[in-house]
Write a protein that holds these residues in place. Structure first.
Motif, mmCIF file in Angstrom:
data_model
loop_
_atom_site.group_PDB
_atom_site.id
_atom_site.type_symbol
_atom_site.label_atom_id
_atom_site.label_comp_id
_atom_site.label_asym_id
_atom_site.label_seq_id
_atom_site.Cartn_x
_atom_site.Cartn_y
_atom_site.Cartn_z
ATOM 1 N N VAL A 1 16.145 -15.799 38.715
ATOM 2 C CA VAL A 1 16.280 -15.584 40.155
ATOM 3 C C VAL A 1 15.631 -16.774 40.858
ATOM 4 C CG1 VAL A 1 15.772 -14.107 42.136
ATOM 5 C CG2 VAL A 1 16.179 -13.072 39.889
ATOM 6 N N THR A 2 16.333 -17.372 41.800
ATOM 7 C CA THR A 2 15.780 -18.491 42.559
ATOM 8 C C THR A 2 15.709 -18.113 44.036
ATOM 9 O OG1 THR A 2 17.962 -19.508 42.906
ATOM 10 C CG2 THR A 2 16.733 -20.164 40.927
ATOM 11 N N LEU A 3 14.719 -18.657 44.725
ATOM 12 C CA LEU A 3 14.568 -18.443 46.162
ATOM 13 C C LEU A 3 14.904 -19.750 46.879
ATOM 14 C CD1 LEU A 3 11.232 -16.379 46.270
ATOM 15 C CD2 LEU A 3 13.589 -15.525 46.276
ATOM 16 N N ASN A 4 15.848 -19.667 47.808
ATOM 17 C CA ASN A 4 16.348 -20.868 48.487
ATOM 18 C C ASN A 4 16.215 -20.709 50.000
ATOM 19 O OD1 ASN A 4 17.998 -22.185 46.005
ATOM 20 N ND2 ASN A 4 18.307 -19.980 46.030
ATOM 21 N N ASN A 5 16.147 -21.869 50.672
ATOM 22 C CA ASN A 5 16.089 -21.892 52.149
ATOM 23 C C ASN A 5 14.965 -20.998 52.675
ATOM 24 O OD1 ASN A 5 18.441 -23.514 52.074
ATOM 25 N ND2 ASN A 5 19.717 -21.681 52.030
ATOM 26 N N VAL A 6 13.787 -21.189 52.157
ATOM 27 C CA VAL A 6 12.639 -20.370 52.543
ATOM 28 C C VAL A 6 12.093 -20.853 53.895
ATOM 29 C CG1 VAL A 6 10.319 -19.632 51.915
ATOM 30 C CG2 VAL A 6 12.068 -19.932 50.135
ATOM 31 N N SER A 7 11.888 -19.910 54.792
ATOM 32 C CA SER A 7 11.242 -20.215 56.072
ATOM 33 C C SER A 7 10.247 -19.097 56.396
ATOM 34 C CB SER A 7 12.279 -20.347 57.201
ATOM 35 O OG SER A 7 12.933 -19.118 57.420
ATOM 36 N N ILE B 1 13.815 -6.881 41.960
ATOM 37 C CA ILE B 1 13.406 -7.760 43.065
ATOM 38 C C ILE B 1 12.804 -6.936 44.196
ATOM 39 C CG2 ILE B 1 14.221 -9.424 44.777
ATOM 40 C CD1 ILE B 1 16.436 -10.185 42.815
ATOM 41 N N ASN B 2 13.442 -5.843 44.507
ATOM 42 C CA ASN B 2 12.933 -4.975 45.566
ATOM 43 C C ASN B 2 11.567 -4.409 45.205
ATOM 44 O OD1 ASN B 2 13.410 -3.474 48.107
ATOM 45 N ND2 ASN B 2 13.350 -1.700 46.749
ATOM 46 N N GLN B 3 11.401 -3.968 43.966
ATOM 47 C CA GLN B 3 10.119 -3.414 43.539
ATOM 48 C C GLN B 3 9.021 -4.472 43.525
ATOM 49 O OE1 GLN B 3 9.243 -0.249 43.022
ATOM 50 N NE2 GLN B 3 11.321 0.341 43.686
ATOM 51 N N ALA B 4 9.408 -5.738 43.232
ATOM 52 C CA ALA B 4 8.407 -6.813 43.255
ATOM 53 C C ALA B 4 7.825 -6.979 44.646
ATOM 54 C CB ALA B 4 9.038 -8.122 42.776
ATOM 55 N N GLY B 5 8.666 -6.833 45.682
ATOM 56 C CA GLY B 5 8.171 -6.936 47.051
ATOM 57 C C GLY B 5 7.355 -5.730 47.458
ATOM 58 N N ASP C 1 5.952 -13.247 41.225
ATOM 59 C CA ASP C 1 6.526 -12.138 40.469
ATOM 60 C C ASP C 1 8.037 -12.332 40.256
ATOM 61 O OD1 ASP C 1 4.050 -10.981 40.359
ATOM 62 O OD2 ASP C 1 4.413 -9.611 42.047
ATOM 63 N N VAL C 2 8.710 -12.828 41.286
ATOM 64 C CA VAL C 2 10.150 -13.073 41.167
ATOM 65 C C VAL C 2 10.412 -14.166 40.128
ATOM 66 C CG1 VAL C 2 12.204 -13.930 42.370
ATOM 67 C CG2 VAL C 2 10.713 -12.264 43.484
ATOM 68 N N ALA C 3 9.571 -15.205 40.142
ATOM 69 C CA ALA C 3 9.735 -16.297 39.175
ATOM 70 C C ALA C 3 9.507 -15.825 37.744
ATOM 71 C CB ALA C 3 8.788 -17.441 39.516
ATOM 72 N N ASN C 4 8.678 -14.789 37.563
ATOM 73 C CA ASN C 4 8.342 -14.301 36.220
ATOM 74 C C ASN C 4 9.254 -13.172 35.743
ATOM 75 O OD1 ASN C 4 6.181 -16.072 35.782
ATOM 76 N ND2 ASN C 4 4.791 -14.760 36.962
ATOM 77 N N LEU C 5 10.276 -12.854 36.523
ATOM 78 C CA LEU C 5 11.216 -11.832 36.062
ATOM 79 C C LEU C 5 11.920 -12.311 34.790
ATOM 80 C CD1 LEU C 5 12.853 -10.684 39.438
ATOM 81 C CD2 LEU C 5 11.242 -9.394 38.017
ATOM 82 N N SER C 6 12.343 -11.365 33.972
ATOM 83 C CA SER C 6 13.012 -11.719 32.719
ATOM 84 C C SER C 6 14.376 -12.353 32.962
ATOM 85 C CB SER C 6 13.166 -10.474 31.844
ATOM 86 O OG SER C 6 13.928 -9.484 32.516
ATOM 87 N N LEU D 1 3.010 -12.452 58.544
ATOM 88 C CA LEU D 1 4.024 -13.496 58.407
ATOM 89 C C LEU D 1 5.366 -12.856 58.042
ATOM 90 C CD1 LEU D 1 2.004 -16.120 56.317
ATOM 91 C CD2 LEU D 1 2.419 -16.151 58.784
ATOM 92 N N THR D 2 6.421 -13.511 58.486
ATOM 93 C CA THR D 2 7.775 -13.080 58.121
ATOM 94 C C THR D 2 8.460 -14.214 57.346
ATOM 95 O OG1 THR D 2 7.992 -11.611 60.036
ATOM 96 C CG2 THR D 2 10.028 -12.351 58.965
ATOM 97 N N MET D 3 8.940 -13.872 56.170
ATOM 98 C CA MET D 3 9.615 -14.872 55.330
ATOM 99 C C MET D 3 11.093 -14.538 55.256
ATOM 100 S SD MET D 3 8.967 -16.041 51.351
ATOM 101 C CE MET D 3 9.365 -14.421 50.687
ATOM 102 N N ASN D 4 11.928 -15.524 55.596
ATOM 103 C CA ASN D 4 13.375 -15.426 55.428
ATOM 104 C C ASN D 4 13.787 -16.335 54.269
ATOM 105 O OD1 ASN D 4 14.709 -13.829 57.835
ATOM 106 N ND2 ASN D 4 13.055 -15.052 58.723
ATOM 107 N N THR D 5 14.564 -15.816 53.363
ATOM 108 C CA THR D 5 14.987 -16.606 52.216
ATOM 109 C C THR D 5 16.297 -16.051 51.669
ATOM 110 O OG1 THR D 5 14.327 -17.470 50.054
ATOM 111 C CG2 THR D 5 13.700 -15.212 50.559
ATOM 112 N N THR D 6 16.936 -16.863 50.870
ATOM 113 C CA THR D 6 18.134 -16.422 50.153
ATOM 114 C C THR D 6 17.806 -16.420 48.669
ATOM 115 O OG1 THR D 6 19.622 -17.359 51.820
ATOM 116 C CG2 THR D 6 20.566 -16.867 49.656
ATOM 117 N N ALA D 7 17.744 -15.227 48.093
ATOM 118 C CA ALA D 7 17.514 -15.114 46.655
ATOM 119 C C ALA D 7 18.865 -15.212 45.947
ATOM 120 C CB ALA D 7 16.839 -13.782 46.331
ATOM 121 N N ARG D 8 18.914 -16.037 44.945
ATOM 122 C CA ARG D 8 20.156 -16.202 44.177
ATOM 123 C C ARG D 8 19.905 -15.783 42.733
ATOM 124 N NH1 ARG D 8 23.957 -18.986 47.041
ATOM 125 N NH2 ARG D 8 23.175 -20.166 48.847
#
Length: 228
Positions: A179-185, A124-128, A171-176, A194-201
């Motif tokens: 991983v879901t991204l929730n509460n995206v702002s 996940i970190n490398q995807a960013g 890229d996160v959605a295509n990981l093997s 832009l700054t994105m805040n989210t909770t990855a689960r």
């Protein structure tokens, strides 16, 4: 012959008159003192009333029992038809069960084990970083253990361009692994970024020790519920 017939009619009429006279002046408070005729008639009437009352009471109970049996018959017929349909479609149901098991197995393969979680966090970190995003926050939270899996929330805050963020989400959605991204702002910055805040689960399956602990906890909860 005529004389005999007249005597018979006379005797019958006299007997009826005598029987009728027995019902005159009866004391209703003292049936025991009545003549034999009225007493017999009273016994017959009381017996008839009792028999009729018992008949209706018995008949009412039988009718209720009959209705209950009819309801059982309807339920049994419905259950029989359901089981017949299941028996007819048994092979199809077996194939569907196999398909469901294969699908569950496929989903389980997408869940990492406890040992693989560190590698998934690195992915996940490398995807960013691969999309030129700057991580301001990447903080794994407390693991939440469910019935069959464990859930790990990760607080993420990244800064970058709009298209780079979109590519990061893809890229996160295509990981093997799942991983879901929730509460995206997303909030704009003064420099145009832009700054994105989210909770990855992300999710992982439970190991044998954790599964045993979950089963023990479930059994303990059932025992407490029975005691209550």
């Amino acid at each position: 012959m005529a004389t005999r017939r007249l005597n018979s009619k006379f005797d019958l009429a006299a007997s009826l008159r005598g029987f009728g006279h027995q019902f005159r002046g009866l004391n209703t408070n003292d049936p025991a003192g009545w003549p034999s005729g009225p007493r017999y008639v009273l016994c017959i009437v009381v017996a008839a009333v009792v028999v009729v009352a018992l008949w209706f009471v018995w008949l009412s109970g039988v009718n209720d029992e009959l209705e209950a049996e009819r309801s059982k018959e309807v339920a049994l017929r419905a259950d029989y038809q359901k089981k017949v349909a299941q028996a007819v479609n048994l092979e199809l149901l077996k194939k569907q069960r196999e398909q469901v098991q294969q699908y569950v197995t496929l989903l389980e393969k997408q869940l990492p084990s406890k040992a693989e979680m560190d590698a998934l966090l690195s992915d996940i970190n490398q995807a960013g970083l691969g999309r030129s995003l700057q991580f301001e926050l990447f903080r794994p939270g407390q693991v939440v253990v469910r019935d069959y899996y464990a859930e790990l929330p990760i607080a993420v805050r990244v800064t970058g361009r709009y298209h780079d963020m979109g590519a990061f989400v893809a890229d996160v959605a295509n990981l093997s692994r799942i991983v879901t991204l929730n509460n995206v702002s997303i909030t704009p910055q003064k420099d145009g970024s832009l700054t994105m805040n989210t909770t990855a689960r992300t999710y992982r399956y439970l190991d044998e020790e954790e599964q045993a602990a979950q089963k023990a906890a479930a059994a303990k909860a059932k025992t407490k519920a029975k005691k209550k």
